[in-house]
Each structure stands twice: as structure tokens, then as C-alpha cells.
Scaffold this active site. Structure first.
Site, PDB file in Angstrom:
ATOM      1  N   PRO A   1      -7.708 -20.841  -8.032  1.00 10.88           N
ATOM      2  CA  PRO A   1      -7.346 -21.974  -8.893  1.00 10.88           C
ATOM      3  C   PRO A   1      -5.988 -21.726  -9.551  1.00 10.88           C
ATOM      4  O   PRO A   1      -5.888 -21.079 -10.595  1.00 10.88           O
ATOM      5  CB  PRO A   1      -8.482 -22.011  -9.923  1.00 10.88           C
ATOM      6  CG  PRO A   1      -8.987 -20.601  -9.981  1.00 10.88           C
ATOM      7  CD  PRO A   1      -8.804 -20.012  -8.610  1.00 10.88           C
TER       8      PRO A   1
ATOM      9  N   ASP B   1      -3.464 -17.222 -11.358  1.00 10.78           N
ATOM     10  CA  ASP B   1      -4.878 -17.393 -11.011  1.00 10.78           C
ATOM     11  C   ASP B   1      -5.656 -17.577 -12.314  1.00 10.78           C
ATOM     12  O   ASP B   1      -5.781 -16.641 -13.109  1.00 10.78           O
ATOM     13  CB  ASP B   1      -5.359 -16.147 -10.249  1.00 10.78           C
ATOM     14  CG  ASP B   1      -6.805 -16.238  -9.802  1.00 10.78           C
ATOM     15  OD1 ASP B   1      -7.524 -17.142 -10.266  1.00 10.78           O
ATOM     16  OD2 ASP B   1      -7.226 -15.379  -8.993  1.00 10.78           O
ATOM     17  N   HIS B   2      -6.201 -18.769 -12.529  1.00 11.11           N
ATOM     18  CA  HIS B   2      -6.844 -19.070 -13.806  1.00 11.11           C
ATOM     19  C   HIS B   2      -8.160 -18.312 -13.994  1.00 11.11           C
ATOM     20  O   HIS B   2      -8.703 -18.258 -15.096  1.00 11.11           O
ATOM     21  CB  HIS B   2      -7.096 -20.580 -13.920  1.00 11.11           C
ATOM     22  CG  HIS B   2      -6.880 -21.098 -15.311  1.00 11.11           C
ATOM     23  ND1 HIS B   2      -7.205 -20.376 -16.448  1.00 11.11           N
ATOM     24  CD2 HIS B   2      -6.360 -22.274 -15.762  1.00 11.11           C
ATOM     25  CE1 HIS B   2      -6.914 -21.075 -17.518  1.00 11.11           C
ATOM     26  NE2 HIS B   2      -6.398 -22.233 -17.138  1.00 11.11           N
ATOM     27  N   ARG B   3      -8.683 -17.701 -12.922  1.00  8.90           N
ATOM     28  CA  ARG B   3      -9.872 -16.868 -13.076  1.00  8.90           C
ATOM     29  C   ARG B   3      -9.549 -15.583 -13.835  1.00  8.90           C
ATOM     30  O   ARG B   3     -10.420 -14.980 -14.459  1.00  8.90           O
ATOM     31  CB  ARG B   3     -10.454 -16.512 -11.694  1.00  8.90           C
ATOM     32  CG  ARG B   3     -10.925 -17.692 -10.874  1.00  8.90           C
ATOM     33  CD  ARG B   3     -11.304 -17.251  -9.480  1.00  8.90           C
ATOM     34  NE  ARG B   3     -10.192 -16.592  -8.787  1.00  8.90           N
ATOM     35  CZ  ARG B   3     -10.276 -16.041  -7.573  1.00  8.90           C
ATOM     36  NH1 ARG B   3     -11.432 -16.075  -6.912  1.00  8.90           N
ATOM     37  NH2 ARG B   3      -9.225 -15.474  -7.019  1.00  8.90           N
ATOM     38  N   VAL B   4      -8.279 -15.177 -13.750  1.00  7.81           N
ATOM     39  CA  VAL B   4      -7.852 -13.897 -14.331  1.00  7.81           C
ATOM     40  C   VAL B   4      -6.936 -14.103 -15.531  1.00  7.81           C
ATOM     41  O   VAL B   4      -7.068 -13.435 -16.557  1.00  7.81           O
ATOM     42  CB  VAL B   4      -7.126 -13.041 -13.262  1.00  7.81           C
ATOM     43  CG1 VAL B   4      -6.668 -11.704 -13.845  1.00  7.81           C
ATOM     44  CG2 VAL B   4      -8.005 -12.820 -12.050  1.00  7.81           C
TER      45      VAL B   4
END
Length: 405
Positions: A201, A377-380
Site C-alpha cells: 500500500p 509502505d503504509h504497513r511500516v
């Protein structure tokens, strides 16, 4: 018992390779550490090193365009202890090689002992495949008869018009169009970018940096370098890389990677520098970039870029970095957003330094401005963390004295 030489697994995700040329031939003595062959993967050309000593008994896969899966036997060595016994026996006639499917190609019989060894640069081989030029029909103009790119270009230009019309075996898809087969590098780039956009994402943040102080600092540095006994120069990309590495050290949350088990926090700042090649893009890595001086960083970037263009990077030189820096400013691109290179969690895109109207207090002046766009990366990386990283880069670029503190 013969020792099998197999196609090695070269780097993460590599499933096959091509043998560009054998540097040893059947019957040649081999010592552990000798280079047996040059192998082309989707990232680079590497040298296949012998792990054992003996005699190269048989080459099972000749040099050429055959894609060989990792783990397949490509040659056999006769161990040192068995050489004398083997020499006393009459040499059996080599049976024809079986047709074994290997990534859409078949294995051919090993080249006969004493067959002419073909020397050609990796770029010449790639161009020959694209233009449909037979390397075996050429006499090289390079050192020791090595075939180089100009030999391929001259051969292609001298062919009759009919021969040039359709060098590929694949028919064009539309009138006036010629279908160029995918290279291993282009196929890998396509696969990884699709994976990145589908599974990561992305979000994007952009800042404008005032570069007046940095441009002045670079000019002063290069003036000193030109007057040195051994002249040197620093590119703007060198200074940008230094600022990015220091900013990564200041914002360790960006120096992380997503895994299914958790977020991996990296303990080193290893910076990838995007290098454009004729066949695609590769990202060699400056290890511990935050600990290097500007002179060290500049020299290493230049060396890695040259190795990349010659296809001589080893897997450890382009795998396992923290973040990628992609700079298209030298091409006049003002601003762009790049695609994350997995498993990294961010890539920084740098545009050109342009002269623009800027506001200083109550006055409008002409200043030097550069746009930076972070793809994360919006997860990180959360939005605030990405903003902190960009703020750190901007602070260092606008205040270059802080790079040497």
C-alpha cells in the site's frame, strides 16, 4: 566418481541463468578457485568458480541462449585422484545430449574439444540477440579479438535489407511493429513492480527544498577539487545520497521492512542507488552509507555504477538495502513518484534543481528548488514518520554545513 557442476542459485529469487562463455574446456586442468564460466542472470554477469580440483571432464550445456534452471548439471569434473585412471582408458564417444526442456529451450550437445572459444562482452551478446546477429560469424575488434558492441552494430548495418527486416522468430503484433523478446532483467523488473504495486500500500509525500546553499557549497568543494594534485568532483547526487543516509540514521523507523512475523528493524543504513542500464534498472548498494565521508561515498557510488553498467555486480552488491534513492534530475524531470523496491519500505525520488520564484520574508526572489517525493509502505511507515524523514533530508540539504558536523 565425477563431480557435478550445477547452475548456481545466484541471489534471492533467481531461478535460471545463461552460460555466456566457458573459460575452461573439456580436458583442461582445474584448480579450486579457478573460474569455469561466465553466467548471466536477470541482474548481472557473474563468474562461476570451481569448488574442487581436477579435470573438466565434460561440458553438458554449451554457451548460448539456453536458459538453465538452478540446480541443473552443466558440467562434470574428474577428481584429481581419478585423473590418472581415466587417462589410461580410451575416451568414449560423446553420446548426443538428450533434449531436456529448460525454460522453453533444449540442451544441445557439448562443444567438441578444441572448438573455437567465443569471446564477447556481455553488452555485445545482448545486442546480438536483439538484432539477430550471429556472433560466430564475426571477428572481434576488441582486445585479444574480443567482440564488442561496435562489431555487432557494424554487422547489423551491413546485412541486406531483407535480412534486417525480421531478425526475430516472433511475428509482429501489428503492422509496422516489431516484437522484441523480453530480456531476463526486463521480465524480473516487470514481475517485481507488479508485485510491489499489488501487494504494497503505497502513499506519497512531497517536499520542496531550497538548494541555494547546497549549490554554493558544491561549487566551492569542486573548485578545491579541481585545484588538487589529483583532481576530483562531487555530483549533486553524491551530496543527496549523503543527506539521505544521514536522515535515515535520524529516523530509524523508516529503516524497516515488513515481514509476516513482524516489522524488521534494520541496524545498518545500506542505501540503494538506482542506476539506469540499456536493459533496465538496477540498484547497487552502498553499505553503511551513513558512516562514510563524502569522498568515500562519491568514490563507491561511481565504482558501483561502473560495475553495474558492465554487468559485474555480485548479488550481495544489489540485495538487502534499507531504502532506494532514484534521481532523474539530470534528465530534466522536475518531480515524479517511484515504485517501492521490495522488500524495502520506501524509495525517494529526486527531481531536477530548477530556478523558481521563492518567498523570502516579504520579498520574492529567484532561488534554486528541488522536489523530493517519498513513496512509502503504509504497513511500516506512518504518514508522520515519513514526514519526519523528509524533514530531516530537507534540513540537511538546506543547511549543508550539518553534513560535516
Amino acid at each position: 566418481m565425477d563431480i557435478e557442476v550445477v547452475m548456481p542459485a545466484i541471489g534471492a529469487g533467481t531461478t535460471q541463468g545463461k552460460i555466456l562463455q566457458w573459460l575452461k574446456q573439456s580436458g583442461d586442468a582445474v584448480k579450486a578457485g579457478d573460474i569455469l564460466a561466465e553466467i548471466e542472470t536477470d541482474k548481472a554477469v557473474i563468474e562461476l568458480e570451481a569448488l574442487d580440483s581436477g579435470v573438466l571432464h565434460r561440458i553438458h550445456v554449451p554457451a548460448g541462449d539456453t536458459e538453465v534452471p538452478v540446480g541443473d548439471v552443466i558440467a562434470t569434473l574428474l577428481p584429481e585422484g581419478a585423473v590418472a585412471a581415466q587417462a589410461a582408458e580410451p575416451a568414449p564417444a560423446a553420446p548426443p545430449a538428450p533434449a531436456i526442456a529448460a525454460a522453453g529451450a533444449t540442451r544441445q550437445a557439448a562443444p567438441a574439444l578444441g572448438e573455437h572459444r567465443l569471446f564477447a562482452s556481455p553488452s555485445a551478446r545482448r545486442l546480438a540477440r536483439t538484432l539477430g546477429v550471429d556472433l560466430h560469424a564475426l571477428a572481434g575488434s576488441g582486445p585479444n579479438g574480443r567482440i564488442v558492441r561496435v562489431d555487432i552494430e557494424n554487422a547489423a548495418a551491413s546485412r541486406p535489407a531483407m535480412a534486417q527486416a525480421a531478425p526475430a522468430a516472433i511475428a509482429p503484433r501489428a503492422a509496422g511493429a516489431e516484437l522484441e523478446p523480453h530480456t531476463p532483467m526486463r521480465s524480473t523488473i516487470a514481475r517485481r513492480l507488479v508485485q510491489s504495486k499489488q501487494q504494497i500500500p503505497h502513499f506519497y509525500l512531497t517536499v520542496d527544498c531550497r538548494m541555494d546553499a547546497m549549490m554554493a557549497a558544491r561549487a566551492a568543494l569542486n573548485a578545491r577539487g579541481e585545484a588538487a594534485p589529483q583532481p576530483w568532483r562531487h555530483s549533486l547526487n553524491d551530496l543527496l545520497a549523503m543527506a539521505v543516509a544521514r536522515a535515515l540514521r535520524q529516523t530509524p523507523a523508516v529503516n524497516s521492512q515488513w515481514t509476516d512475523e513482524g516489522i524488521a528493524r534494520l541496524d545498518r543504513v545500506d542505501l540503494s542507488i538506482a542506476v539506469a542500464l540499456e536493459s533496465g534498472l538496477i540498484t547497487p548498494i552502498v553499505r553503511d552509507a551513513d558512516k562514510k565521508s563524502l569522498r568515500e561515498l562519491s568514490a563507491e557510488i561511481a565504482q558501483l555504477a561502473e560495475q553495474a553498467r558492465r554487468g559485474r555486480l555480485r548479488p550481495e552488491q544489489y540485495e538487502g538495502a534499507s531504502l532506494t534513492l532514484s534521481n532523474l534530475g539530470m534528465h530534466g524531470v522536475r518531480e515524479f513518484a517511484a515504485i517501492i523496491n521490495p522488500p524495502q519500505s520506501a524509495i525517494l525520488a529526486a527531481g531536477a534543481v530548477t530556478r523558481q520564484p521563492v518567498v523570502d520574508g516579504d520579498e520574492i526572489r529567484i532561488g534554486h528548488v528541488m522536489s523530493l517525493t517519498l513513496s512509502a509502505d503504509h504497513r511500516v511507515v506512518d504518514g508522520a514518520v515519513g514526514a519526519q524523514f523528509l524533514k530531516a533530508v530537507k534540513q540537511l540539504l538546506e543547511n549543508p554545513i550539518e553534513l560535516i558536523l
